[in-house]
Design a protein around this motif. Structure first.
Motif, PDB file in Angstrom:
ATOM      1  N   ALA A   1     -12.007   0.222  76.836  1.00  0.00           N
ATOM      2  CA  ALA A   1     -10.671  -0.219  76.404  1.00  0.00           C
ATOM      3  C   ALA A   1     -10.580  -1.743  76.307  1.00  0.00           C
ATOM      4  CB  ALA A   1      -9.598   0.321  77.355  1.00  0.00           C
ATOM      5  N   VAL A   2     -11.622  -2.321  75.729  1.00  0.00           N
ATOM      6  CA  VAL A   2     -11.674  -3.790  75.650  1.00  0.00           C
ATOM      7  C   VAL A   2     -10.588  -4.320  74.705  1.00  0.00           C
ATOM      8  CG1 VAL A   2     -13.118  -5.774  75.044  1.00  0.00           C
ATOM      9  CG2 VAL A   2     -14.164  -3.729  76.067  1.00  0.00           C
ATOM     10  N   PHE A   3     -10.461  -3.693  73.520  1.00  0.00           N
ATOM     11  CA  PHE A   3      -9.564  -4.229  72.507  1.00  0.00           C
ATOM     12  C   PHE A   3      -8.329  -3.357  72.275  1.00  0.00           C
ATOM     13  CE2 PHE A   3     -13.895  -5.642  71.279  1.00  0.00           C
ATOM     14  CZ  PHE A   3     -13.727  -6.984  71.557  1.00  0.00           C
ATOM     15  N   TYR A   4      -8.271  -2.209  72.926  1.00  0.00           N
ATOM     16  CA  TYR A   4      -7.147  -1.287  72.717  1.00  0.00           C
ATOM     17  C   TYR A   4      -6.864  -0.576  74.035  1.00  0.00           C
ATOM     18  CZ  TYR A   4     -11.583   1.035  71.720  1.00  0.00           C
ATOM     19  OH  TYR A   4     -12.885   1.432  71.773  1.00  0.00           O
ATOM     20  N   PRO A   5      -5.629  -0.101  74.217  1.00  0.00           N
ATOM     21  CA  PRO A   5      -5.305   0.592  75.473  1.00  0.00           C
ATOM     22  C   PRO A   5      -6.030   1.930  75.591  1.00  0.00           C
ATOM     23  CG  PRO A   5      -3.317  -0.053  74.273  1.00  0.00           C
ATOM     24  CD  PRO A   5      -4.463  -0.262  73.343  1.00  0.00           C
ATOM     25  N   VAL A   6      -6.167   2.396  76.814  1.00  0.00           N
ATOM     26  CA  VAL A   6      -6.810   3.687  77.056  1.00  0.00           C
ATOM     27  C   VAL A   6      -6.071   4.792  76.303  1.00  0.00           C
ATOM     28  CG1 VAL A   6      -7.377   5.388  78.837  1.00  0.00           C
ATOM     29  CG2 VAL A   6      -7.639   2.963  79.313  1.00  0.00           C
ATOM     30  N   ALA A   7      -4.761   4.639  76.170  1.00  0.00           N
ATOM     31  CA  ALA A   7      -3.956   5.674  75.524  1.00  0.00           C
ATOM     32  C   ALA A   7      -4.375   5.940  74.084  1.00  0.00           C
ATOM     33  CB  ALA A   7      -2.479   5.269  75.560  1.00  0.00           C
TER      34      ALA A   7
ATOM     35  N   HIS B   1      -9.939  -0.914  83.724  1.00  0.00           N
ATOM     36  CA  HIS B   1      -8.762  -1.317  84.497  1.00  0.00           C
ATOM     37  C   HIS B   1      -8.517  -2.826  84.386  1.00  0.00           C
ATOM     38  CE1 HIS B   1      -8.260   2.681  86.221  1.00  0.00           C
ATOM     39  NE2 HIS B   1      -9.593   2.737  86.197  1.00  0.00           N
ATOM     40  N   VAL B   2      -9.588  -3.574  84.259  1.00  0.00           N
ATOM     41  CA  VAL B   2      -9.415  -5.020  84.073  1.00  0.00           C
ATOM     42  C   VAL B   2      -8.728  -5.294  82.737  1.00  0.00           C
ATOM     43  CG1 VAL B   2     -10.606  -7.231  83.744  1.00  0.00           C
ATOM     44  CG2 VAL B   2     -11.387  -5.639  85.535  1.00  0.00           C
ATOM     45  N   PHE B   3      -9.153  -4.590  81.689  1.00  0.00           N
ATOM     46  CA  PHE B   3      -8.564  -4.862  80.380  1.00  0.00           C
ATOM     47  C   PHE B   3      -7.129  -4.332  80.285  1.00  0.00           C
ATOM     48  CE2 PHE B   3     -13.102  -5.356  79.441  1.00  0.00           C
ATOM     49  CZ  PHE B   3     -13.053  -6.648  78.952  1.00  0.00           C
ATOM     50  N   GLU B   4      -6.869  -3.216  80.966  1.00  0.00           N
ATOM     51  CA  GLU B   4      -5.472  -2.769  81.035  1.00  0.00           C
ATOM     52  C   GLU B   4      -4.636  -3.817  81.786  1.00  0.00           C
ATOM     53  OE1 GLU B   4      -5.055  -0.590  78.808  1.00  0.00           O
ATOM     54  OE2 GLU B   4      -4.603   1.295  79.816  1.00  0.00           O
ATOM     55  N   GLY B   5      -5.224  -4.370  82.836  1.00  0.00           N
ATOM     56  CA  GLY B   5      -4.540  -5.418  83.600  1.00  0.00           C
ATOM     57  C   GLY B   5      -4.331  -6.678  82.781  1.00  0.00           C
ATOM     58  N   MET B   6      -5.325  -7.006  81.970  1.00  0.00           N
ATOM     59  CA  MET B   6      -5.204  -8.200  81.118  1.00  0.00           C
ATOM     60  C   MET B   6      -4.053  -8.032  80.121  1.00  0.00           C
ATOM     61  SD  MET B   6      -7.851  -9.535  78.200  1.00  0.00           S
ATOM     62  CE  MET B   6      -7.260  -8.262  77.085  1.00  0.00           C
ATOM     63  N   ARG B   7      -3.970  -6.851  79.537  1.00  0.00           N
ATOM     64  CA  ARG B   7      -2.887  -6.605  78.570  1.00  0.00           C
ATOM     65  C   ARG B   7      -1.519  -6.612  79.265  1.00  0.00           C
ATOM     66  NH1 ARG B   7      -7.072  -3.773  75.946  1.00  0.00           N
ATOM     67  NH2 ARG B   7      -6.920  -2.052  77.424  1.00  0.00           N
ATOM     68  N   ALA B   8      -1.501  -6.128  80.510  1.00  0.00           N
ATOM     69  CA  ALA B   8      -0.232  -6.152  81.259  1.00  0.00           C
ATOM     70  C   ALA B   8       0.247  -7.586  81.447  1.00  0.00           C
ATOM     71  CB  ALA B   8      -0.411  -5.467  82.613  1.00  0.00           C
ATOM     72  N   VAL B   9      -0.676  -8.499  81.713  1.00  0.00           N
ATOM     73  CA  VAL B   9      -0.300  -9.904  81.893  1.00  0.00           C
ATOM     74  C   VAL B   9       0.140 -10.509  80.567  1.00  0.00           C
ATOM     75  CG1 VAL B   9      -1.134 -12.211  82.510  1.00  0.00           C
ATOM     76  CG2 VAL B   9      -1.845 -10.219  83.871  1.00  0.00           C
ATOM     77  N   LEU B  10      -0.678 -10.283  79.521  1.00  0.00           N
ATOM     78  CA  LEU B  10      -0.413 -10.962  78.252  1.00  0.00           C
ATOM     79  C   LEU B  10       0.785 -10.362  77.505  1.00  0.00           C
ATOM     80  CD1 LEU B  10      -4.052 -11.505  76.919  1.00  0.00           C
ATOM     81  CD2 LEU B  10      -2.504 -13.239  77.838  1.00  0.00           C
ATOM     82  N   VAL B  11       0.973  -9.039  77.580  1.00  0.00           N
ATOM     83  CA  VAL B  11       2.045  -8.380  76.819  1.00  0.00           C
ATOM     84  C   VAL B  11       3.333  -8.300  77.636  1.00  0.00           C
ATOM     85  CG1 VAL B  11       2.744  -6.263  75.612  1.00  0.00           C
ATOM     86  CG2 VAL B  11       0.361  -7.068  75.478  1.00  0.00           C
ATOM     87  N   ASP B  12       3.187  -7.866  78.912  1.00  0.00           N
ATOM     88  CA  ASP B  12       4.390  -7.626  79.733  1.00  0.00           C
ATOM     89  C   ASP B  12       4.674  -8.757  80.712  1.00  0.00           C
ATOM     90  OD1 ASP B  12       4.399  -5.167  78.472  1.00  0.00           O
ATOM     91  OD2 ASP B  12       3.222  -4.203  80.069  1.00  0.00           O
ATOM     92  N   GLY B  13       3.727  -9.663  80.872  1.00  0.00           N
ATOM     93  CA  GLY B  13       3.917 -10.771  81.794  1.00  0.00           C
ATOM     94  C   GLY B  13       3.941 -10.350  83.255  1.00  0.00           C
ATOM     95  N   ARG B  14       3.220  -9.282  83.594  1.00  0.00           N
ATOM     96  CA  ARG B  14       3.172  -8.834  84.991  1.00  0.00           C
ATOM     97  C   ARG B  14       1.727  -8.540  85.390  1.00  0.00           C
ATOM     98  NH1 ARG B  14       2.190  -3.380  85.496  1.00  0.00           N
ATOM     99  NH2 ARG B  14       2.223  -2.263  83.506  1.00  0.00           N
ATOM    100  N   ILE B  15       1.497  -8.596  86.705  1.00  0.00           N
ATOM    101  CA  ILE B  15       0.173  -8.252  87.217  1.00  0.00           C
ATOM    102  C   ILE B  15       0.166  -6.778  87.593  1.00  0.00           C
ATOM    103  CG2 ILE B  15      -1.506  -8.633  89.063  1.00  0.00           C
ATOM    104  CD1 ILE B  15      -0.528 -11.532  89.187  1.00  0.00           C
ATOM    105  N   ALA B  16      -0.766  -6.037  87.003  1.00  0.00           N
ATOM    106  CA  ALA B  16      -0.861  -4.594  87.279  1.00  0.00           C
ATOM    107  C   ALA B  16      -1.775  -4.404  88.490  1.00  0.00           C
ATOM    108  CB  ALA B  16      -1.404  -3.860  86.054  1.00  0.00           C
TER     109      ALA B  16
END
Lengths: 254, 269
Positions: B191-197, B214-229
């Protein structure tokens, strides 16, 4: 064993079978190499010399038997022994893109040599490496590579030195120089040396005892002089041929 | 010398053996940087193109893509840095000398991991700097959690490298190609460039077993939602522990088997 000092090597019932159902490469080998002595391991190709040395160094797990090197059981505590041992073979290279000095530094670190700079300077002088110390190991002649490999083998002042054909493919002059160096090192430090070689003159000169291997077993043992007398031969090469060709018993009996 | 001092010295000896190669050879250093920088340039243009067609969501999409490129390079380079340092010993036919020295197997692993860290930094830092100056994307915008992301990805790289090294011990030169290729096979599921979903439902459990996912899902959470997963970060750490333990077990078992077979002297032939 004299009870006063641990032998350099205690080998008991050492055997190695690579594939179940095939003849063993080494079969029930036992010997005790005292400190301060140089012994030879003689035998034809496939006699088990390299397999034996690999087991003594811990590179190869024996099928049976045990090795105690410098008082350490190699099955349980080989790293304590390896710190005080070393090894040289023309068939195992040193990193060829590193210079001679860099190679010696690497092994000085790996062996935890105290005052490594001074030790390396001593080796450069003793082995006359100065003219090519900053050249890559891969650019050296066979004789130069052998000198560097021996310098590496002595970098930690080993109490036990295992050598696999240390003068293979060397010219007579360089070979003689290597043999002289080994004699001086053993005399000066009291180190034990186990030497596997096909060079009979080398074995006669350096070794006080010889193990003759055939088919992975010790088929005879003794000082070079004793073996010559036993087989009624003038040089060790003839003894070697007698044993290799299976005519030893008949002629010695006659 | 203390036991710890001896260990540190032996690990340094192994590192010195590799660093000496780079000290004199600028093409080797350049080669380290080449692919990560090239990847960054190509993906930078792709994101610039996407920015042109996606309007105000472009900056987020660009960040997600460029962040994925940079962080995946960390995983890839840490794995390759470890495995190729081991292969250097095989290519120079030096393994026999290494294994008859007092260097313990775990010290060998520590030395290779340390070299992997240095090689990864040399490879990825220039690409990160370039991403900032060319495309205005600073990966450090992820914040302090970036350190945890990098550590988790490097640990995954090392675990894969340990397994590859074990295969090289088992199969010799025939397994060398894995040192270059194995991570490319994992990338589609991480899931480097796209979400697991986005993945098919049956693939998602497999993807979630990969620490990097999980790292890349976490990265997207920071960049898109502004939160740490934190949940994803915890899973990444846990899975890294499992992967490293499994890889270490495989490596030690294959190392012992290589000693039984006598493969340490002629591996690579």
């Amino acid at each position: 064993m004299d009870g006063m000092e641990s032998p350099a090597l205690l080998v008991e019932g050492l055997s190695k079978t690579y594939t179940p159902g095939t003849p063993p490469a080494v079969d029930d080998l036992s010997f005790t190499l005292p400190m301060g002595r140089t012994w030879g391991l003689l035998g034809g190709n496939g006699a088990g010399k390299s397999t034996t040395i690999a087991m003594l160094l811990g590179l190869l797990v024996p099928s049976a038997g045990r090795v105690v090197a410098l008082g350490h059981d190699m099955a349980r505590d080989r790293f304590a022994a390896l710190a005080r041992m070393n090894f040289s073979s023309p068939y195992i290279a040193l990193p060829h893109r590193l210079t001679v000095l860099e190679n010696l530094r690497v092994y000085a670190h790996l062996y935890g040599v105290p005052d490594a700079t001074r030790r390396i300077a001593e080796l450069v002088e003793d082995f006359a490496l100065g003219d090519f110390a900053t050249r890559h190991a891969g650019q050296l002649s066979a004789g130069q590579k052998t000198r560097v490999a021996l310098a590496k083998a002595l970098v930690n002042r080993p109490a036990l030195l295992l050598l696999d054909e240390p003068t293979a493919s060397l010219d007579p002059d360089t070979g003689d120089w290597v043999r002289g160096t080994l004699e001086r090192y053993s005399a000066a430090t009291g180190a034990a040396i186990l030497l596997a070689s096909h060079n009979m003159a080398e074995v006669e000169r350096l070794c006080c005892n010889v193990l003759m291997l055939k088919g992975g077993r010790v088929v005879d043992e003794g000082s070079p002089a004793a073996l010559l007398a036993k087989y009624g031969r003038d040089d060790l090469e003839q003894v070697f041929l007698d044993i290799a060709r299976g005519r030893a018993r008949a002629e010695s009996a006659a | 010398m203390t036991a710890q001092g001896g260990t540190a010295r032996r690990i340094w000896g192994l590192m010195y053996r590799h660093l000496a190669l780079y000290r004199r050879s600028w093409p080797r250093v350049l080669e380290l940087m080449y692919w990560p920088v090239l990847q960054m340039v190509v993906w930078g243009f792709i994101t610039a193109y996407l920015a042109g067609v996606q309007g105000n969501t472009a900056s987020v999409a660009a960040g997600v893509l460029l962040g994925g490129v940079l962080l995946w390079e960390i995983t890839l380079r840490s794995q390759m840095g470890f495995a190729i340092s081991f292969l250097e010993e095989i290519w120079s036919r030096n393994l026999g000398h290494i294994f008859v020295s007092p260097l313990r197997p775990w010290e060998l692993v520590a030395g290779l991991a340390a070299m992997s860290l240095l090689r990864t930094l040399a490879a990825v830092v220039p690409a990160m700097v370039l991403a900032f100056f060319l495309y205005g994307f600073g990966v450090w915008k992820l914040g302090p959690v970036l350190v945890a992301f990098v550590a988790a990805l490097m640990a995954m790289g090392w675990s894969v490298a340990l397994a590859v090294t074990a295969l090289i011990l088992r199969h010799g030169a025939g397994a060398e190609a894995l040192a270059w290729g194995v991570m490319f096979g994992i990338a589609p599921f991480a899931a480097v460039f796209y979400p697991v979903a986005i993945l098919p439902a049956w693939l998602q459990p497999l993807a979630l077993c990969i620490p990097a996912t999980h790292v890349f899902e976490g990265m997207r959470a920071v960049l898109v939602d502004g939160r740490i997963a934190w949940d994803h970060l915890a899973w990444a750490v846990l899975l890294d522990g499992v992967w490293l333990a499994a890889a270490a077990w495989i490596f030690l078992r294959q190392f012992h088997q290589a000693r039984v077979r006598g493969a340490l002297l002629n591996i690579g032939e």
